[in-house]
Design a protein around this motif. Structure first.
Motif, PDB file in Angstrom:
ATOM      1  N   THR A  86       0.861  -1.184   0.000  1.00  0.00           N
ATOM      2  CA  THR A  86       0.000   0.000   0.000  1.00  0.00           C
ATOM      3  C   THR A  86       0.897   1.232   0.000  1.00  0.00           C
ATOM      4  N   THR A  88       0.843   5.388   0.126  1.00  0.00           N
ATOM      5  CA  THR A  88       0.070   6.579   0.448  1.00  0.00           C
ATOM      6  C   THR A  88       0.758   7.769  -0.201  1.00  0.00           C
ATOM      7  N   ASP A 134      -4.529   6.523  -0.852  1.00  0.00           N
ATOM      8  CA  ASP A 134      -3.905   5.201  -0.748  1.00  0.00           C
ATOM      9  C   ASP A 134      -4.174   4.397  -2.015  1.00  0.00           C
ATOM     10  N   VAL A 136      -3.135   0.247  -3.524  1.00  0.00           N
ATOM     11  CA  VAL A 136      -2.374  -1.001  -3.487  1.00  0.00           C
ATOM     12  C   VAL A 136      -1.633  -1.097  -4.814  1.00  0.00           C
TER      13      VAL A 136
END
Length: 156
Positions: A86, A88, A134, A136
């Motif tokens: 992940t 950010t 965010d 993935v």
């Protein structure tokens, strides 16, 4: 790119125990896209249209997966490694990322760059008032080698 021909050519260039490795973010649809990506795509589409641009033309992902092309090539022994993490990003990082893509670069946007940036910043701020987004991110490595042939010794 003619992937079949490229693999035949690589068969002539790569050592017998060598491999072809394709590193990417994986195929479209392999991971659930972050919702803010659609916000960015909507703004980009308003400025550049629905087709993904590439240089002076357009680009679409190949319909056939790399693994399928490799499976019929001399490099048909395939292993896949995947890593998800992940990430950010700040608003400025997401906007910079959009400008780094060939399909939404400042060159593609031309005189509309500043308006695009303003509208994208506004849309993303409405989506995420905190200013962080965010996602993935997948890293995928497809490792393709030639099938190993068993060496048998004559009896005796």
């Amino acid at each position: 790119m003619d992937r079949d021909k490229t693999l035949r050519d690589l068969d002539q260039l790569i050592e017998p125990t060598g491999a072809v490795v394709l590193a990417s973010g994986g195929a479209p649809g392999d991971t659930e896209p972050a919702p803010w990506l659609q916000v960015s795509a909507d703004v980009r589409t308003r400025y550049l249209g629905p087709e993904r641009r590439a240089g002076s033309g357009t680009y679409s992902h190949p319909k056939e997966r790399h693994q399928d092309v490799l499976a019929r090539s001399p490099f048909s022994d395939i292993d896949i490694a995947r890593w998800d993490r992940t990430v950010t990003r700040t608003l400025d990082e997401v906007i910079g990322l959009q400008f780094s893509y060939s399909y939404s670069s400042p060159a593609q946007l031309g005189d509309h760059k500043d308006a695009f940036e303003r509208d994208l910043r506004q849309a993303l701020t409405e989506f995420s008032p905190a200013g962080t987004l965010d996602e993935v991110v997948r890293t995928e490595a497809i490792i393709a080698t030639r099938p190993s042939t068993a060496c048998t010794l004559p009896p005796g």
